[in-house]
Design a protein around this motif. Structure first.
Motif, short mmCIF file in Angstrom:
data_model
loop_
_atom_site.label_atom_id
_atom_site.label_comp_id
_atom_site.label_asym_id
_atom_site.label_seq_id
_atom_site.Cartn_x
_atom_site.Cartn_y
_atom_site.Cartn_z
N ILE A 171 0.87 -1.33 -0.01
CA ILE A 171 -0.15 -0.11 0.13
C ILE A 171 0.93 1.30 0.10
O ILE A 171 0.63 2.14 -0.66
CB ILE A 171 -0.73 -0.19 1.35
CG1 ILE A 171 -1.91 -1.01 1.19
CG2 ILE A 171 -1.65 1.34 1.46
CD1 ILE A 171 -2.99 -1.35 2.16
N ILE A 172 1.74 1.28 0.82
CA ILE A 172 2.75 2.21 0.96
C ILE A 172 3.37 2.57 -0.33
O ILE A 172 3.51 3.85 -0.87
CB ILE A 172 3.74 2.24 2.10
CG1 ILE A 172 3.23 2.25 3.41
CG2 ILE A 172 4.79 3.33 1.74
CD1 ILE A 172 3.85 1.92 4.50
N PHE A 177 4.42 6.09 -2.86
CA PHE A 177 5.49 6.11 -3.94
C PHE A 177 5.04 5.96 -5.47
O PHE A 177 6.12 6.03 -6.22
CB PHE A 177 6.77 5.25 -3.55
CG PHE A 177 7.38 5.25 -2.38
CD1 PHE A 177 8.61 5.78 -2.42
CD2 PHE A 177 6.98 5.25 -1.14
CE1 PHE A 177 9.58 6.02 -1.33
CE2 PHE A 177 7.86 5.37 0.10
CZ PHE A 177 9.10 5.84 -0.16
N LYS A 178 3.96 5.94 -5.43
CA LYS A 178 3.21 5.85 -6.82
C LYS A 178 3.66 4.86 -7.68
O LYS A 178 3.82 5.01 -8.83
CB LYS A 178 3.35 7.28 -7.49
CG LYS A 178 2.53 8.39 -6.60
CD LYS A 178 1.44 8.36 -6.29
CE LYS A 178 0.86 9.45 -5.71
NZ LYS A 178 -0.70 9.37 -5.29
N ASN A 179 4.03 3.77 -7.08
CA ASN A 179 4.84 2.69 -7.95
C ASN A 179 3.72 1.65 -8.17
O ASN A 179 3.01 1.12 -7.24
CB ASN A 179 5.90 1.95 -7.21
CG ASN A 179 6.61 0.83 -7.86
OD1 ASN A 179 6.85 1.16 -8.88
ND2 ASN A 179 6.55 -0.38 -7.41
N LYS A 180 3.53 1.17 -9.38
CA LYS A 180 2.25 0.65 -10.07
C LYS A 180 2.92 -0.80 -10.60
O LYS A 180 2.05 -1.77 -10.75
CB LYS A 180 1.50 1.43 -11.04
CG LYS A 180 1.00 2.67 -10.66
CD LYS A 180 0.05 2.46 -9.54
CE LYS A 180 -0.40 3.55 -9.23
NZ LYS A 180 -1.55 3.70 -7.95
N GLN A 181 4.20 -0.89 -10.51
CA GLN A 181 4.67 -2.12 -11.17
C GLN A 181 5.67 -2.80 -10.39
O GLN A 181 6.67 -1.86 -10.01
CB GLN A 181 5.27 -2.09 -12.76
CG GLN A 181 4.30 -1.69 -13.61
CD GLN A 181 4.99 -1.62 -14.89
OE1 GLN A 181 5.88 -1.12 -15.04
NE2 GLN A 181 3.92 -1.54 -16.13
N GLY A 182 5.92 -4.01 -9.87
CA GLY A 182 6.74 -4.71 -9.26
C GLY A 182 6.95 -4.22 -7.73
O GLY A 182 5.75 -3.90 -7.17
N GLY A 186 9.27 1.65 -1.76
CA GLY A 186 8.19 1.94 -0.60
C GLY A 186 7.98 0.61 -0.03
O GLY A 186 7.45 0.65 1.34
N TYR A 187 7.87 -0.35 -0.69
CA TYR A 187 7.43 -1.84 -0.47
C TYR A 187 8.35 -2.34 0.72
O TYR A 187 8.06 -2.93 1.74
CB TYR A 187 7.62 -2.69 -1.54
CG TYR A 187 7.08 -4.25 -1.40
CD1 TYR A 187 5.83 -4.63 -1.13
CD2 TYR A 187 8.13 -5.06 -1.17
CE1 TYR A 187 5.77 -5.95 -0.89
CE2 TYR A 187 7.99 -6.51 -0.61
CZ TYR A 187 6.66 -6.89 -0.34
OH TYR A 187 6.38 -8.38 -0.20
N TYR A 188 9.77 -2.01 0.31
CA TYR A 188 10.80 -2.88 1.28
C TYR A 188 11.08 -1.86 2.64
O TYR A 188 10.95 -2.43 3.67
CB TYR A 188 12.09 -2.86 0.57
CG TYR A 188 12.29 -3.66 -0.72
CD1 TYR A 188 12.30 -5.17 -0.30
CD2 TYR A 188 11.93 -3.29 -2.01
CE1 TYR A 188 12.65 -5.94 -1.44
CE2 TYR A 188 12.27 -4.15 -2.91
CZ TYR A 188 12.28 -5.48 -2.73
OH TYR A 188 12.49 -6.27 -3.60
N ILE A 189 11.04 -0.69 2.68
CA ILE A 189 11.05 0.26 3.67
C ILE A 189 9.76 -0.08 4.59
O ILE A 189 9.79 -0.08 5.78
CB ILE A 189 10.90 1.63 3.20
CG1 ILE A 189 12.43 1.93 2.34
CG2 ILE A 189 11.14 2.67 4.53
CD1 ILE A 189 12.57 3.31 2.03
#
Length: 285
Positions: A171-172, A177-182, A186-189
């Motif tokens: 979600i973060i 972080f507006k990341n839509k792929q992979g 933000g995912y790791y942190i």
């Protein structure tokens, strides 16, 4: 915090490491995530449990009594053997470790492969009947399967922490972080921070169970040797210096430090001694 035990530390390390490598293994769907969470969540707890007896001996420098070398060791060995027979478990290893603290603990993988250890300080500070009650308390922990139950509880909690932390991280990553792929940073942190926070909150549940099981072990001691002996031992602990076991063993001792603040009480592995005494006084033993 002194009551954050080996389970929490080891399990958080395993879950964090898994969280970093899981995306590389291609586990992108919910089923794979749950399978990995279950395997490694439970795995971390039972690795800790499997190593607990070996680690306890190394951390305390405990001397395991294989052949009693004096009358004190012979009495200690025979008392644990008699209590183990009465409790219906295999004879635990019996150990003494050098410390002025008045303390004892039990640990081990299962009911038939356990360790019961006492300090030299406890042997010097307590009457023989009180030492007998403390030993019965630790034997009761083993007979009740407390170590395995604690590992199971931690394992279930680990599974939920792992899955929920991954969801929070995703979600973060997508919203902030507006990341839509992979998997982005933000995912790791987010996942690592969520695991740490959730792990600390979850330890409140583990410590609640730890406090709850102390009453059962006290009752077990009362059944084996009589309530009066256990009450006397607890009163002796009120007068003496119990000290602090190593962090990894804090939940397994006869007593632990008693914080008075709300935060300290939430993370306390043992209930207040006065509460344990009252519970025994009100019991039928």
């Amino acid at each position: 915090m002194k009551t954050i035990t080996l389970f929490l530390g080891t399990n958080l390390a395993v879950l964090t490491l898994l969280g970093l490598i899981l995306p590389m293994l291609g586990a992108n769907n919910t089923v794979e995530l749950l399978i990995f969470a279950l395997i490694f969540g439970m795995g971390g707890s039972f690795i800790s449990l499997a190593l607990s007896k070996t680690m306890a001996k190394k951390m305390t420098g405990a001397h395991v009594i294989e052949e009693p070398s004096n009358s004190a060791e012979e009495w200690l060995f025979d008392t644990v053997r008699r209590q183990a027979q009465s409790a219906g478990i295999a004879m635990p290893e019996v150990a003494i470790y050098d410390s002025e603290d008045v303390n004892a603990f039990a640990t081990g993988m299962n009911r038939n492969s356990a360790l019961v250890a006492v300090t030299t300080g406890l042997l010097h500070a307590m009457e023989q009947s009180e030492v007998e009650a403390v030993l019965a308390h630790e034997v009761s922990h083993v007979a009740n399967g407390d170590m395995v139950t604690l590992a199971l509880i931690q394992g279930v909690i680990n599974t939920f922490i792992f899955v929920l932390a991954r969801v929070i991280g995703q979600i973060i990553d997508q919203v902030i972080f507006k990341n839509k792929q992979g998997y982005g940073p933000g995912y790791y942190i987010g996942s690592i921070i969520a695991e740490i926070v959730l792990g600390i909150l979850a330890s409140i549940i583990v410590m609640w169970f730890s406090r709850h099981r102390e009453f059962h072990a006290d009752a077990g001691s009362a059944r084996l040797v009589g309530a009066n002996k256990m009450i006397s031992a607890l009163k002796r602990l009120q007068m003496g210096h119990t000290g602090q076991l190593p962090d990894q063993l804090a939940a397994f001792g006869i007593n632990a430090s008693q914080g008075k603040s709300l935060m300290q009480s939430l993370f306390r592995s043992h209930p207040p001694l006065e509460d344990r005494i009252i519970a025994l006084q009100q019991s039928r033993y």
